[in-house]
Design a protein around this motif. Sequence first.
Motif, PDB file in Angstrom:
ATOM      1  N   GLY A   1       0.813  -1.210   0.000  1.00 17.45           N
ATOM      2  CA  GLY A   1       0.000   0.000   0.000  1.00 17.45           C
ATOM      3  C   GLY A   1       0.848   1.262   0.000  1.00 17.45           C
ATOM      4  N   LEU A   2       1.941   1.242   0.773  1.00 18.66           N
ATOM      5  CA  LEU A   2       2.843   2.391   0.831  1.00 18.66           C
ATOM      6  C   LEU A   2       3.453   2.678  -0.531  1.00 18.66           C
ATOM      7  CD1 LEU A   2       4.544   4.491   2.455  1.00 18.66           C
ATOM      8  CD2 LEU A   2       6.191   2.640   2.882  1.00 18.66           C
ATOM      9  N   PHE A   3       3.921   1.638  -1.201  1.00 18.00           N
ATOM     10  CA  PHE A   3       4.543   1.834  -2.506  1.00 18.00           C
ATOM     11  C   PHE A   3       3.533   2.276  -3.557  1.00 18.00           C
ATOM     12  CE2 PHE A   3       8.015  -1.392  -1.238  1.00 18.00           C
ATOM     13  CZ  PHE A   3       8.767  -0.365  -0.679  1.00 18.00           C
ATOM     14  N   CYS A   4       2.332   1.730  -3.512  1.00 20.40           N
ATOM     15  CA  CYS A   4       1.304   2.123  -4.488  1.00 20.40           C
ATOM     16  C   CYS A   4       0.913   3.588  -4.326  1.00 20.40           C
ATOM     17  CB  CYS A   4       0.080   1.227  -4.346  1.00 20.40           C
ATOM     18  SG  CYS A   4       0.327  -0.471  -4.910  1.00 20.40           S
ATOM     19  N   VAL A   5       0.722   3.998  -3.076  1.00 18.77           N
ATOM     20  CA  VAL A   5       0.366   5.399  -2.822  1.00 18.77           C
ATOM     21  C   VAL A   5       1.499   6.323  -3.260  1.00 18.77           C
ATOM     22  CG1 VAL A   5      -0.073   7.072  -0.991  1.00 18.77           C
ATOM     23  CG2 VAL A   5      -1.251   4.882  -0.963  1.00 18.77           C
ATOM     24  N   ALA A   6       2.745   5.919  -3.001  1.00 19.43           N
ATOM     25  CA  ALA A   6       3.892   6.743  -3.395  1.00 19.43           C
ATOM     26  C   ALA A   6       3.974   6.868  -4.913  1.00 19.43           C
ATOM     27  CB  ALA A   6       5.178   6.147  -2.834  1.00 19.43           C
ATOM     28  N   ILE A   7       3.759   5.774  -5.619  1.00 20.38           N
ATOM     29  CA  ILE A   7       3.818   5.823  -7.092  1.00 20.38           C
ATOM     30  C   ILE A   7       2.740   6.752  -7.642  1.00 20.38           C
ATOM     31  CG2 ILE A   7       3.441   4.460  -9.182  1.00 20.38           C
ATOM     32  CD1 ILE A   7       4.805   2.118  -7.769  1.00 20.38           C
ATOM     33  N   VAL A   8       1.553   6.676  -7.062  1.00 16.63           N
ATOM     34  CA  VAL A   8       0.473   7.564  -7.505  1.00 16.63           C
ATOM     35  C   VAL A   8       0.836   9.023  -7.234  1.00 16.63           C
ATOM     36  CG1 VAL A   8      -1.928   8.233  -7.111  1.00 16.63           C
ATOM     37  CG2 VAL A   8      -1.316   5.819  -7.273  1.00 16.63           C
ATOM     38  N   GLY A   9       1.378   9.295  -6.046  1.00 18.83           N
ATOM     39  CA  GLY A   9       1.750  10.661  -5.708  1.00 18.83           C
ATOM     40  C   GLY A   9       2.834  11.207  -6.614  1.00 18.83           C
TER      41      GLY A   9
ATOM     42  N   PHE B   1      11.801   5.351  -9.132  1.00 17.34           N
ATOM     43  CA  PHE B   1      11.202   4.717  -7.960  1.00 17.34           C
ATOM     44  C   PHE B   1      10.806   3.270  -8.275  1.00 17.34           C
ATOM     45  CE2 PHE B   1       7.690   3.859  -4.995  1.00 17.34           C
ATOM     46  CZ  PHE B   1       8.298   4.200  -3.793  1.00 17.34           C
ATOM     47  N   ILE B   2      10.210   3.053  -9.431  1.00 14.13           N
ATOM     48  CA  ILE B   2       9.811   1.686  -9.808  1.00 14.13           C
ATOM     49  C   ILE B   2      11.044   0.804  -9.994  1.00 14.13           C
ATOM     50  CG2 ILE B   2       8.706   0.314 -11.609  1.00 14.13           C
ATOM     51  CD1 ILE B   2       6.735   2.602 -12.027  1.00 14.13           C
ATOM     52  N   CYS B   3      12.088   1.330 -10.627  1.00 13.37           N
ATOM     53  CA  CYS B   3      13.321   0.552 -10.792  1.00 13.37           C
ATOM     54  C   CYS B   3      13.953   0.216  -9.445  1.00 13.37           C
ATOM     55  CB  CYS B   3      14.309   1.325 -11.657  1.00 13.37           C
ATOM     56  SG  CYS B   3      13.847   1.447 -13.394  1.00 13.37           S
ATOM     57  N   THR B   4      13.844   1.123  -8.487  1.00 15.00           N
ATOM     58  CA  THR B   4      14.365   0.851  -7.142  1.00 15.00           C
ATOM     59  C   THR B   4      13.601  -0.296  -6.494  1.00 15.00           C
ATOM     60  OG1 THR B   4      15.004   3.173  -6.890  1.00 15.00           O
ATOM     61  CG2 THR B   4      14.847   1.857  -4.890  1.00 15.00           C
ATOM     62  N   LEU B   5      12.298  -0.301  -6.642  1.00 13.56           N
ATOM     63  CA  LEU B   5      11.491  -1.395  -6.086  1.00 13.56           C
ATOM     64  C   LEU B   5      11.838  -2.723  -6.752  1.00 13.56           C
ATOM     65  CD1 LEU B   5       7.965   0.272  -5.737  1.00 13.56           C
ATOM     66  CD2 LEU B   5       9.855   0.212  -4.112  1.00 13.56           C
ATOM     67  N   LEU B   6      12.132  -2.689  -8.047  1.00 10.30           N
ATOM     68  CA  LEU B   6      12.501  -3.919  -8.751  1.00 10.30           C
ATOM     69  C   LEU B   6      13.893  -4.400  -8.341  1.00 10.30           C
ATOM     70  CD1 LEU B   6      11.183  -3.092 -12.351  1.00 10.30           C
ATOM     71  CD2 LEU B   6      10.119  -4.549 -10.619  1.00 10.30           C
TER      72      LEU B   6
END
Length: 454
Positions: free
Chosen positions: A213-221, A234-239
């Motif tokens: 949930g934290l990552f999804c909200v951050a990506i939207v923001g 940010f997405i590459c960091t998560l991957l």
Amino acid sequence: MQTSLPYSPSEHRATLALNKSTIIVWVAISLVLVETFSGAMRFYLDQVGASALMYVPKAACFALFILELPHFRASRGFWLGLLMLLTSGVLAMLHGASLGNVGFALFMYSPLLFGLVCGEHLEHRKRLLGLIIGLCLVASLVGAGLDMFTQVPWKGYSYTLGDTELSGNTAWSAGGADRIAGFTRMSTSLSVLIAIYALYLAAFTRSRLLLAGLFCVAIVGIYVSTNKSTVAAFICTLLMLPFLRQRMTCRALFFGAVAMGLALPIIGLTMNFDPRLASAYSDSSLASLYDRLINTWPMVVHSVHQQGWSLFGSGFGMVGSSVLLFPVYSADTQAVCDNTAVYLWAAFGAVGVVLYALQLPLLIALREKTSWMGRALLSICFCIALVSWTTDVLEIPIADLFIGLAIAHVLRRKALPSTGMPERRKINRNPNDPAPDRRNPNGRNPYLPSFKTL
């Protein structure tokens, strides 16, 4: 008559250390709060004539850096870096910069110096700092929503400092879309703050559901801010996070992240791009990248080279925001480079390229740290390295703060955990009892602490 102090010397030293940590963490908190609400605070403080309060956190960061510097255990490389900074400042003044340029640049980078010297104290107060960062993340998302659906009063606000007009909040659009800045000054700042806050809080989050949930909200923001490079970073960091246990894979990813930041400006210089591409793809998601490849990076490199500053750079204070506030009319200065490698090269020459490349050993060293702070700083620094491809990240104070924390975390001598060495227990042994057998491999010396708990 025998008198006793109300506290022992050790308790007095512990109290002083606690007070120092408290002051340091509240200075860091004030910096985080001011940068999160920088655009709105500038607007409202100007209304009451108290805009100078905006500069208090950075001034406190610099003051604590000076106070802690004599007690900071650093290697020769650290002192050599400070000497290089001083030499570069003198070089900038020889190139036409004023003392104001050098002083403002030092003031602007004070969060990095503060994090470098005072980082250990901030790690001891991680819960309080994490709580404030969590609240600032929520505030950043709320600010993005307000800016998106309402007309906030600080949108497009500008102010005058001396003879220079500066932007308190930038109102602009790209590709027909409004660049959302929320409570901050620019959309770039908002996106980077959300990314850093989310990655820091992820170190505290145990639940996978809350983490998702934290990552999804951050990506939207971040996406709402229309800053595409930060979304991709940010997405590459998560991957990257699932590969942390694979040493060689991580090193290859780290090398690619740093090398690409150096390669992109070189590609812009060596490849013969059609100048019409920048306008032809103005509505494309790659429009800003084409503009940097065709216009921004070649122009900056050409300007620095024409003035003969390719090897040693223009000097500390001749690049970035300092030349906006204190213009240097005798030279062609660079306020925006849109690439941190170009930014450092323009300021420090060949040494700047080396400084940028030092991100690689920094990331490798952070990966070897197994603490919660090491993992948090690794993800943040990796994300910053990706964002630095198209952004002058050193102009963002919160990014500077966490870069300083990361360097301090790596430079700290690898020893015992932060809880410290357990005190040796005093055992009253009968002098007639035989001494413990220290040669017994299966026995444990009762006078030494058990290292199984360390």
